[in-house]
Design a protein around this motif. Structure first.
Motif, mmCIF file in Angstrom:
data_model
loop_
_atom_site.group_PDB
_atom_site.id
_atom_site.type_symbol
_atom_site.label_atom_id
_atom_site.label_comp_id
_atom_site.label_asym_id
_atom_site.label_seq_id
_atom_site.Cartn_x
_atom_site.Cartn_y
_atom_site.Cartn_z
ATOM 1 N N GLU A 39 37.963 30.489 45.334
ATOM 2 C CA GLU A 39 38.590 31.758 44.975
ATOM 3 C C GLU A 39 39.564 31.604 43.817
ATOM 4 O O GLU A 39 39.589 32.425 42.910
ATOM 5 C CB GLU A 39 39.301 32.363 46.186
ATOM 6 C CG GLU A 39 38.353 33.244 46.959
ATOM 7 C CD GLU A 39 38.935 33.678 48.276
ATOM 8 O OE1 GLU A 39 40.159 33.803 48.362
ATOM 9 O OE2 GLU A 39 38.145 33.861 49.217
ATOM 10 N N SER A 40 40.343 30.533 43.854
ATOM 11 C CA SER A 40 41.321 30.371 42.765
ATOM 12 C C SER A 40 40.593 30.170 41.433
ATOM 13 O O SER A 40 41.002 30.687 40.396
ATOM 14 C CB SER A 40 42.278 29.219 43.049
ATOM 15 O OG SER A 40 41.595 27.998 42.908
ATOM 16 N N LYS A 41 39.481 29.451 41.475
ATOM 17 C CA LYS A 41 38.742 29.209 40.230
ATOM 18 C C LYS A 41 38.116 30.514 39.717
ATOM 19 O O LYS A 41 38.176 30.825 38.527
ATOM 20 C CB LYS A 41 37.633 28.161 40.444
ATOM 21 C CG LYS A 41 38.149 26.788 40.791
ATOM 22 C CD LYS A 41 38.969 26.217 39.650
ATOM 23 C CE LYS A 41 39.587 24.877 40.048
ATOM 24 N NZ LYS A 41 40.559 24.401 39.044
ATOM 25 N N LEU A 42 37.512 31.260 40.644
ATOM 26 C CA LEU A 42 36.892 32.522 40.220
ATOM 27 C C LEU A 42 37.951 33.501 39.697
ATOM 28 O O LEU A 42 37.722 34.233 38.746
ATOM 29 C CB LEU A 42 36.128 33.160 41.383
ATOM 30 C CG LEU A 42 34.772 32.513 41.696
ATOM 31 C CD1 LEU A 42 34.140 33.150 42.926
ATOM 32 C CD2 LEU A 42 33.814 32.624 40.522
ATOM 33 N N ARG A 43 39.100 33.452 40.326
ATOM 34 C CA ARG A 43 40.198 34.307 39.872
ATOM 35 C C ARG A 43 40.595 33.944 38.438
ATOM 36 O O ARG A 43 40.822 34.808 37.612
ATOM 37 C CB ARG A 43 41.404 34.119 40.802
ATOM 38 C CG ARG A 43 42.061 35.413 41.211
ATOM 39 C CD ARG A 43 43.100 35.125 42.245
ATOM 40 N NE ARG A 43 42.480 34.998 43.563
ATOM 41 C CZ ARG A 43 42.531 35.973 44.459
ATOM 42 N NH1 ARG A 43 43.154 37.094 44.177
ATOM 43 N NH2 ARG A 43 41.971 35.826 45.640
ATOM 44 N N GLN A 44 40.614 32.643 38.186
ATOM 45 C CA GLN A 44 40.944 32.214 36.817
ATOM 46 C C GLN A 44 39.901 32.722 35.821
ATOM 47 O O GLN A 44 40.225 33.128 34.707
ATOM 48 C CB GLN A 44 41.000 30.687 36.749
ATOM 49 C CG GLN A 44 42.270 30.102 37.298
ATOM 50 C CD GLN A 44 42.205 28.569 37.309
ATOM 51 O OE1 GLN A 44 41.726 27.948 36.376
ATOM 52 N NE2 GLN A 44 42.673 27.979 38.388
ATOM 53 N N VAL A 45 38.649 32.673 36.252
ATOM 54 C CA VAL A 45 37.574 33.147 35.372
ATOM 55 C C VAL A 45 37.793 34.635 35.061
ATOM 56 O O VAL A 45 37.743 35.061 33.909
ATOM 57 C CB VAL A 45 36.184 32.948 36.036
ATOM 58 C CG1 VAL A 45 35.092 33.610 35.205
ATOM 59 C CG2 VAL A 45 35.880 31.469 36.207
ATOM 60 N N LEU A 46 38.065 35.398 36.114
ATOM 61 C CA LEU A 46 38.233 36.833 35.899
ATOM 62 C C LEU A 46 39.488 37.140 35.086
ATOM 63 O O LEU A 46 39.515 38.093 34.310
ATOM 64 C CB LEU A 46 38.252 37.577 37.231
ATOM 65 C CG LEU A 46 36.906 37.580 37.966
ATOM 66 C CD1 LEU A 46 36.982 38.398 39.238
ATOM 67 C CD2 LEU A 46 35.785 38.110 37.096
ATOM 68 N N MET A 47 40.521 36.313 35.270
ATOM 69 C CA MET A 47 41.743 36.503 34.480
ATOM 70 C C MET A 47 41.416 36.369 32.992
ATOM 71 O O MET A 47 41.918 37.108 32.157
ATOM 72 C CB MET A 47 42.797 35.458 34.861
ATOM 73 C CG MET A 47 43.451 35.693 36.207
ATOM 74 S SD MET A 47 44.485 37.144 36.236
ATOM 75 C CE MET A 47 45.970 36.488 35.522
ATOM 76 N N LYS A 48 40.570 35.386 32.697
ATOM 77 C CA LYS A 48 40.164 35.207 31.301
ATOM 78 C C LYS A 48 39.507 36.473 30.774
ATOM 79 O O LYS A 48 39.796 36.935 29.681
ATOM 80 C CB LYS A 48 39.148 34.061 31.199
ATOM 81 C CG LYS A 48 39.745 32.683 31.117
ATOM 82 C CD LYS A 48 38.611 31.653 31.152
ATOM 83 C CE LYS A 48 39.119 30.277 30.817
ATOM 84 N NZ LYS A 48 39.269 30.049 29.377
ATOM 85 N N TRP A 49 38.596 37.013 31.581
ATOM 86 C CA TRP A 49 37.846 38.184 31.137
ATOM 87 C C TRP A 49 38.740 39.416 30.999
ATOM 88 O O TRP A 49 38.411 40.357 30.287
ATOM 89 C CB TRP A 49 36.699 38.485 32.106
ATOM 90 C CG TRP A 49 35.527 37.580 31.841
ATOM 91 C CD1 TRP A 49 35.254 36.400 32.447
ATOM 92 C CD2 TRP A 49 34.498 37.776 30.863
ATOM 93 N NE1 TRP A 49 34.121 35.834 31.925
ATOM 94 C CE2 TRP A 49 33.634 36.669 30.947
ATOM 95 C CE3 TRP A 49 34.227 38.764 29.932
ATOM 96 C CZ2 TRP A 49 32.509 36.526 30.129
ATOM 97 C CZ3 TRP A 49 33.100 38.623 29.128
ATOM 98 C CH2 TRP A 49 32.260 37.517 29.228
ATOM 99 N N GLN A 50 39.866 39.376 31.707
ATOM 100 C CA GLN A 50 40.792 40.502 31.607
ATOM 101 C C GLN A 50 41.572 40.490 30.306
ATOM 102 O O GLN A 50 42.041 41.520 29.843
ATOM 103 C CB GLN A 50 41.785 40.423 32.768
ATOM 104 C CG GLN A 50 41.629 41.544 33.731
ATOM 105 C CD GLN A 50 42.892 41.730 34.524
ATOM 106 O OE1 GLN A 50 43.617 40.772 34.783
ATOM 107 N NE2 GLN A 50 43.169 42.946 34.909
ATOM 108 N N ASP A 51 41.703 39.322 29.734
ATOM 109 C CA ASP A 51 42.506 39.176 28.527
ATOM 110 C C ASP A 51 41.733 39.750 27.321
ATOM 111 O O ASP A 51 40.657 39.256 26.975
ATOM 112 C CB ASP A 51 42.787 37.672 28.315
ATOM 113 C CG ASP A 51 43.557 37.418 27.043
ATOM 114 O OD1 ASP A 51 43.930 38.400 26.374
ATOM 115 O OD2 ASP A 51 43.754 36.227 26.711
ATOM 116 N N PRO A 52 42.305 40.778 26.671
ATOM 117 C CA PRO A 52 41.586 41.397 25.541
ATOM 118 C C PRO A 52 41.297 40.417 24.402
ATOM 119 O O PRO A 52 40.418 40.667 23.588
ATOM 120 C CB PRO A 52 42.534 42.501 25.075
ATOM 121 C CG PRO A 52 43.534 42.678 26.147
ATOM 122 C CD PRO A 52 43.589 41.415 26.933
ATOM 123 N N ASN A 53 42.051 39.303 24.374
ATOM 124 C CA ASN A 53 41.821 38.353 23.284
ATOM 125 C C ASN A 53 40.853 37.234 23.638
ATOM 126 O O ASN A 53 40.603 36.339 22.841
ATOM 127 C CB ASN A 53 43.157 37.729 22.847
ATOM 128 C CG ASN A 53 44.053 38.778 22.235
ATOM 129 O OD1 ASN A 53 43.587 39.614 21.452
ATOM 130 N ND2 ASN A 53 45.320 38.771 22.624
#
Lengths: 512, 426
Positions: free
Chosen positions: A64-78
């Motif tokens: 979960e923590s890894k997938l969360r990190q992945v999604l955090m990346k995708w949330q970043d507009p940059n």
């Protein structure tokens, strides 16, 4: 720009270097297309199966923590991959960048704080067999519909994660990418490796998503394999199918279609499920939705939320209210007033979320048929410089509509919608609701009995969360449950609160 | 006002030989005039243009915007208009530019209803409805006359000016309200030798369900689906036609029919080793809708016809009920010329109009200024390849259709809700 249409897990690196690459022009870009042979695919899958022994021991928190990190990346507009996606997806899917930003990437934001705690989900599922169960923490209500004996079987269900080593997603040709994300999440939660045959209309999003997993965690990336639709090779399809424990297919009602893919799946479904029953085939998709506005919510703010539902993905997603917005009479304003409110709000919203030329032309072509069959009492609200068409239809003719043609239909009572739409019952999926909390459960019960899977607060019908019911099945649990049970989820335990919060939030966003 | 003279000048066989530049102005003026007329007099078209932000005076840049889908002619709400003529007439008033100031009485027969209109100079031509619903196209007297003129001028080009009147027309389905049949039979009306009528089955066209072959009774289903009655009918008809053809040996004929019928005739001639001796100037014309053209490759009509009729050329056509013109192979080079009074516009996968340069493939729309009774600016379901700049020996300057494709644009291939909706709406 050169873009990968595939992702081979690092555990099969030696196979990857053997795979020759072709480059094909796809619009203005060059897509890197692997010339895979059945042997390559078989080898990659066997490596994944070997690695599965380690993978199934990964802890929930770790994944979960890894997938969360992945999604955090995708949330970043940059984030580079998000930028690439937003640059390319409009070209290949014809949705405007604003539509993708406000819906596809909005879902990412809603998914992030979530995860599927399978045990809790099962606990609530068991609680929901005969009555609504309220999942306060998740702001969700759940209930099952079906035969008594099927419900009884749920009590003895045991979830054995890691039992299904490989889960394959056969994306429908027009999927825009979200499905790949969902499937990955569900698969990993189930401790299954994922194979994604990415969609034909945009063969890159799943590969980019897999690469982002690789950026976060190489180990986890060993369990995802993406190959492009363009490999038209039935032998490869056969290998994938035979080596999968679960196959997710996104075209339930399309199995009679004559295109090659549907024919292939139909053949497989017959052979694998009905005869050998050793592969779970989970069919989804081809559904429709509508919005129901109770008399207590016939006002301009709710009209704004209904517009958001109507314009999202140009009315083409399964939950989209393509059957219409049904407005109950007897409120402060009439359903016709509501249609006018919607037209007023749509003017504002369509400037913020415009249509691409493709969908605008489609809408104009649909408009030709609408004006040609125009019935006197129908009111059509349409302005040349704005991307919307609202139709108020007191004749209550149900015509599935897309491309931002939103039909508003008056009803005497909210339960009347099921009578009016019964012709489309087999396509039922989601209802966007603006019904006061005290009337909700009666309506929800009727909806569940009619075959509806989801009730979502109006304005959020296109923003599904992971734990919600998917076409009548509970995510992940569906791999262990009796098929005949039908589930209903409501994405709120207090409609009134949620509508107020939503209105505030959207008004704040619009005034930014 | 509708400038009939302008249209008459445009619809002239001589224009096939004029350069594109020379005609462009005339063509564009005709389209602008027709647009303005329909904008002012057609309820549906007026609303549609206003919704798109198009005014009554348009520029050539706006031409692609005025094209609307052919499905408009399928939007009537009742399956049996003969039983509720008032509802039907209301629909016709909305979509057409005709002033219906005559009474239509209720009847039990579709043919009777259509005859009532025809007696009042309004032809309600229909297509066979290959997509599941019959198209109804209202044509006033002017449009009828211009449709005939358009066919005559095209046949003049293909067969030689005025030469074609020396032919004997043979085998056309004679049913006056089936639009394509009407177009051909009326165009050949001047030829007294033309009326050899072999296929006249009014029952078939007496209601929409009959036309669409929506069989209600088990008997009908059995006969059509299991006994393949339609095929048996074609076989019988082919035999009758061969017998008739034998009687007029040595004559110059134009044999017209559907590819299925022509194939049946040709295979029968080959199987029975029948020797026909028609003049080598004779011509065989296959009348097709798009789907049939695509199937032609599968059912191999051309080789069979070539074998059966030896030196008689076989010309394929591409036309449709909404289209008042004929796209037909030229006799020598088999180029499918688009008549010079038409502006073809192809749209790409993103609904953008494609530049008319070189060989282009796209969804076919056309601007045809001929019809006075409805705006002739129509988008088809057909995907064509058109060569706009081909250098050809036949010296006709109009663009040519080089290929008629299946439905390959991306919407058709999509799955999910979109596909479901498309099927439901058909």
């Amino acid at each position: 720009m050169k873009i990968n249409t595939y992702f081979i897990p690092p555990v099969a690196y030696d196979v990857e270097i053997k795979v020759p690459l072709d480059e094909i022009n796809f619009g203005d870009h060059t897509l890197k297309l692997p010339r895979m042979t059945p042997e390559h695919v078989l080898e990659i899958i066997s490596r994944m199966r070997e690695f599965h022994e380690q993978f199934k021991e990964f802890s929930d928190d770790y994944i979960e923590s890894k997938l969360r990190q992945v999604l955090m990346k995708w949330q970043d507009p940059n984030y580079e991959k998000r930028k690439i996606s937003l640059q390319l997806l409009p070209k290949y899917t014809n949705y405007s960048e604003e539509v993708l930003n406000n819906f596809q990437f909005k879902v990412l934001e809603r998914v992030i704080p979530e995860s599927i705690d399978v045990d809790t989900l099962l606990k609530y599922a068991k609680k929901s067999l005969y009555k609504f169960s309220f999942w306060t923490k998740e702001n969700m209500i759940l209930k099952a519909y079906g035969r008594f004996q099927d419900k009884l079987r749920v009590r003895s269900i045991k979830i054995k994660r890691g039992k299904h080593k490989i889960m394959t997603l056969m994306s429908p040709p027009d999927a825009i990418g979200l499905l790949a994300m969902y499937a990955t999440w569900i698969g990993f939660e189930n401790r299954s490796g994922i194979i994604i045959k990415n969609p034909k209309c945009q063969p890159f999003f799943a590969a980019l998503f897999a690469e982002s997993i690789y950026e976060v965690d190489r180990e986890l990336a060993n369990m995802i394999f993406v190959l492009p639709w363009y490999i038209k090779n039935e032998q490869i399809d056969n290998i994938i199918f035979k080596n999968s424990d679960i196959v997710l297919v996104g075209l339930e009602n399309r199995l009679n279609s004559k295109n090659d893919f549907c024919k292939f799946i139909k053949k497989k479904v017959k052979r694998s499920i009905w005869i050998t029953s050793d592969i779970i085939v989970s069919c989804h998709g081809s559904k429709m939705g509508f919005d129901v506005i109770g008399k207590e919510y016939v006002n301009e703010d709710v009209a704004m939320l209904a517009v958001l539902d109507g314009i999202g993905y140009e009315g083409r997603m399964n939950p989209s209210p393509s059957l219409g917005i049904f407005v109950e009479k007897g409120g402060e304003y009439t359903p016709e007033d509501f249609a006018q409110f919607m037209a007023k709000q749509a003017k504002k919203i369509s400037k913020l979320i415009p249509q691409s030329n493709y969908y605008r032309v489609n809408r104009e072509r649909d408009l030709a048929n609408i004006y040609a069959s125009h019935i006197d009492k129908e009111q059509i609200y349409n302005e040349p410089d704005y991307d919307f068409t609202i139709i108020y239809d007191p004749n209550r003719k149900i015509i599935p509509s897309q491309n931002r043609i939103i039909r508003v239909i008056p009803v005497s009572h909210i339960n009347e919608v099921f009578k009016l739409t019964k012709e489309y019952k087999k396509y039922y999926q989601t209802i966007g609701i603006a019904i006061s909390t005290k009337r909700l459960l009666n309506f929800a019960d009727r909806a569940g009995e009619e075959g509806i899977s989801n009730l979502r607060v109006v304005g959020t019908t296109l923003l599904p969360r992971l734990k919600e019911v998917w076409d009548g099945h509970l995510p992940l649990l569906e791999f262990y449950m009796p098929n005949k049970l039908h589930w209903l989820s409501i994405n709120t335990i207090n409609v009134d609160d949620d509508i107020s919060k939503l209105i505030k939030m959207i008004n704040a966003e619009m005034t930014k | 006002m509708f400038d009939g003279e302008l249209i008459r000048n445009l619809v002239d066989y001589k224009n096939y030989w004029k350069s594109n530049e020379g005609l462009e102005h005339l063509r564009q003026n005709a389209i602008k005039m027709a647009h303005k007329y329909h904008y002012e007099n057609n309820l549906f078209y007026n609303k549609l243009c206003k919704a798109k932000g198009i005014s009554k005076d348009i520029t050539t840049k706006e031409f692609p915007k005025i094209i609307y889908p052919h499905t408009v002619f399928k939007t009537y709400s009742i399956e049996e208009p003969e039983k509720s003529p008032e509802i039907f007439v209301r629909w016709l008033r909305n979509i057409s530019t005709i002033n219906f100031n005559f009474e239509i009485r209720k009847t039990t027969s579709l043919l009777d209803l259509l005859n009532q209109f025809y007696e009042n100079n309004v032809l309600l031509g229909f297509s066979k409805g290959t997509s599941g619903k019959v198209s109804i196209i209202p044509k006033d007297r002017f449009t009828q006359i211009m449709t005939i003129k358009s066919y005559v001028e095209t046949l003049d080009t293909v067969l030689g000016h005025n030469k074609w009147t020396t032919y004997r027309l043979f085998g056309m389905t004679h049913h006056m309200f089936l639009q394509i049949a009407w177009n051909f039979t009326q165009s050949f009306e001047g030829m007294k030798k033309s009326d050899i009528v072999l296929y006249h089955n009014t029952e078939k066209y007496n209601s929409f369900p009959n036309i669409l072959k929506k069989h209600k009774s088990i008997y009908d289903k059995l006969t059509y689906n299991f006994l393949n009655l339609e095929n048996i009918n074609i076989q019988r008809l082919a035999k009758r036609m061969i017998n008739e053809l034998k009687k007029i040996d040595n004559e110059k004929i134009i044999l017209i029919g559907s590819p299925l019928l022509l194939r049946e005739i040709a295979s029968n001639i080959i199987e029975n080793n029948i020797k026909l001796k028609h003049s080598k100037d004779s011509i065989i014309i296959g009348v097709n809708g798009l789907r049939k053209i695509i199937n032609l490759e599968n059912i191999k009509v051309r080789p069979l016809i070539n074998e059966a009729f030896e030196n008689i050329p076989y010309l394929e056509t591409y036309t449709m009920a909404e289209f008042n013109s004929l796209i037909i192979d030229c006799k020598d080079k088999k180029h499918m010329h688009i008549p010079p009074w038409i502006i073809p516009i192809l749209f790409d996968e993103n609904n953008e109009p494609l530049e008319p340069e070189g060989k282009v493939t796209g969804l076919f729309g056309f601007l045809e200024p001929i019809p006075k009774s409805y705006p002739g600016f129509i988008l088809t379901d057909d995907y064509l390849t058109i060569d706009f700049d081909a250098i050809r020996e036949c010296e006709v300057h109009t663009p040519i259709v080089t290929k008629v494709h299946g439905k390959t644009y991306k919407e058709i291939e999509c799955s999910g809700l979109l596909g479901t909706l498309r099927r439901l709406q058909k």
